[in-house]
Design an enzyme around this catalytic site. Structure first.
Site, mmCIF file in Angstrom:
data_model
loop_
_atom_site.group_PDB
_atom_site.id
_atom_site.type_symbol
_atom_site.label_atom_id
_atom_site.label_comp_id
_atom_site.label_asym_id
_atom_site.label_seq_id
_atom_site.Cartn_x
_atom_site.Cartn_y
_atom_site.Cartn_z
ATOM 1 N N ASN A 173 -9.787 6.122 2.384
ATOM 2 C CA ASN A 173 -8.865 5.852 1.287
ATOM 3 C C ASN A 173 -8.956 6.992 0.277
ATOM 4 O O ASN A 173 -9.969 7.690 0.215
ATOM 5 C CB ASN A 173 -9.208 4.526 0.596
ATOM 6 C CG ASN A 173 -8.502 3.350 1.227
ATOM 7 O OD1 ASN A 173 -7.279 3.365 1.368
ATOM 8 N ND2 ASN A 173 -9.259 2.340 1.620
ATOM 9 N N ARG A 196 -6.223 2.469 13.778
ATOM 10 C CA ARG A 196 -4.890 2.502 13.182
ATOM 11 C C ARG A 196 -4.889 3.449 12.001
ATOM 12 O O ARG A 196 -5.944 3.789 11.433
ATOM 13 C CB ARG A 196 -4.431 1.110 12.733
ATOM 14 C CG ARG A 196 -5.190 0.540 11.521
ATOM 15 C CD ARG A 196 -4.417 -0.626 10.919
ATOM 16 N NE ARG A 196 -5.115 -1.296 9.829
ATOM 17 C CZ ARG A 196 -5.074 -0.909 8.559
ATOM 18 N NH1 ARG A 196 -4.415 0.188 8.202
ATOM 19 N NH2 ARG A 196 -5.727 -1.604 7.627
ATOM 20 N N ASP A 228 -10.223 2.261 -3.493
ATOM 21 C CA ASP A 228 -9.082 2.254 -2.581
ATOM 22 C C ASP A 228 -8.267 3.517 -2.868
ATOM 23 O O ASP A 228 -8.837 4.577 -3.082
ATOM 24 C CB ASP A 228 -8.277 0.959 -2.745
ATOM 25 C CG ASP A 228 -7.595 0.529 -1.458
ATOM 26 O OD1 ASP A 228 -6.969 1.379 -0.805
ATOM 27 O OD2 ASP A 228 -7.669 -0.660 -1.105
ATOM 28 N N GLU A 242 0.843 -1.204 0.000
ATOM 29 C CA GLU A 242 0.000 0.000 0.000
ATOM 30 C C GLU A 242 0.875 1.251 0.000
ATOM 31 O O GLU A 242 2.095 1.184 0.089
ATOM 32 C CB GLU A 242 -0.889 0.019 1.254
ATOM 33 C CG GLU A 242 -2.362 -0.294 1.008
ATOM 34 C CD GLU A 242 -3.143 0.887 0.441
ATOM 35 O OE1 GLU A 242 -2.508 1.857 -0.031
ATOM 36 O OE2 GLU A 242 -4.375 0.849 0.467
ATOM 37 N N ASN A 268 -4.412 4.553 8.165
ATOM 38 C CA ASN A 268 -4.628 3.910 6.877
ATOM 39 C C ASN A 268 -4.070 4.818 5.783
ATOM 40 O O ASN A 268 -2.864 4.917 5.621
ATOM 41 C CB ASN A 268 -6.105 3.574 6.658
ATOM 42 C CG ASN A 268 -6.299 2.590 5.516
ATOM 43 O OD1 ASN A 268 -5.645 1.554 5.485
ATOM 44 N ND2 ASN A 268 -7.181 2.886 4.587
#
Length: 292
Positions: A156, A99, A204, A15, A101
């Site tokens: 995202n 968390r 995404d 990612e 991203n």
């Protein structure tokens, strides 16, 4: 031309690609493998952490930021692979059990950080997402934090069209990309749906080309969708990976598109989990270092 892997490794959840134009280097992470990676002059380097890492972004002062579950940290790039030296810059998200991203810097070098409920266990295995506890935060060069959004599912995509008059960001749980106007006081205005749901996967990460078109990786869709500046579908770009996660423009002339991907536990394609590249003949917007 065809899509080719940048290296022979496969990752659980590659990612956050970043192209450092000054040094012609590609940065990315393996979120579920707890690793940050850099490819420079044919040499692949990595730094191993003990928690998920979602982005790896060089700074103007010569080190790099890594966005870990425990916060945004500075990484000494001269530290050993298995003993990375980090120092906490800030803990932007105060919600326990979240968390980091998505994370990208705008052209002013400010870090925009999207968070989500942590969905990974101590070995990087999947955990169910049970709440919409994510947020969007802006971290300035002095490490000050501005909360921008809360109640998000999976943040995202972070791109800034219209000369930074707005930000485009997806909530993958909603299946759409939203547009938020940026107000004079740097807060975000009322959102509107910019790109609607599509049968080819969920949105995404994204990259933007110099004409304002947004190239969006489609999780589970095996493709990128190139959206026009008005949010309409311009084209579908087929990929040799089933779960693309994000993309970035790079290369000497900024016409190479790099795409990260995840490798599913079952039924994986040959290139699933790889970082792939292809010269596409369209020039993209540059990545920006952190200003601090």
């Amino acid at each position: 031309m065809k899509w080719l892997p940048v290296c022979d490794q496969r990752f659980k959840l590659a990612e956050g690609p970043f192209w450092d134009h000054a040094h012609q280097a590609l940065y990315w992470v393996d979120i579920a493998g707890f690793r940050a990676l850099r490819l420079h002059a044919g040499k692949l380097s990595h730094w191993q952490f003990t928690e998920p890492v979602s982005a790896f972004i060089p700074t103007m002062t010569g080190d790099a930021l890594v966005t870990l579950a425990s916060g945004v940290h500075r990484l000494d790039l001269d530290s050993p692979s298995h003993q990375p030296v980090i120092s906490l810059l800030c803990a932007a998200d105060p919600v326990a059990g979240n968390r980091a991203n998505e994370a990208r810097c705008d052209r002013h070098g400010r870090l925009w950080l999207g968070t989500m409920q942590n969905n990974l266990d101590e070995e990087g295995g999947d955990l169910p997402i049970e709440r919409r506890s994510g947020g969007l935060y802006r971290v300035d060069g002095d490490a000050s934090v501005a909360p921008l959004l809360n109640g998000q599912g999976i943040v995202n995509t972070l791109v800034w069209p219209e000369n930074d008059a707005a930000v485009l960001t997806a909530d993958t749980l909603d299946g759409v990309i939203y547009r938020y106007p940026i107000n004079q006081d740097h807060s975000l205005g009322e959102r509107e749906v910019w790109a609607h749901e599509h049968s080819r996967g969920a949105p995404d990460g994204s990259a933007m080309d110099e004409d304002g078109f947004v190239w969006n990786a489609r999780w589970g869709g095996g493709c990128l969708i190139r959206f026009a500046p008005d949010g309409s579908v311009d084209r579908v770009v087929e990929l040799p990976v089933s779960h693309p996660t994000s993309c970035v423009f790079g290369g000497p002339d900024m016409t190479t598109l790099f795409v990260t991907s995840a490798r599913p536990a079952d039924g994986a394609l040959e290139l699933d989990g790889s970082v792939i590249q292809m010269k596409i003949g369209i020039k993209g917007m540059a990545s920006h270092r952190f200003a601090g």
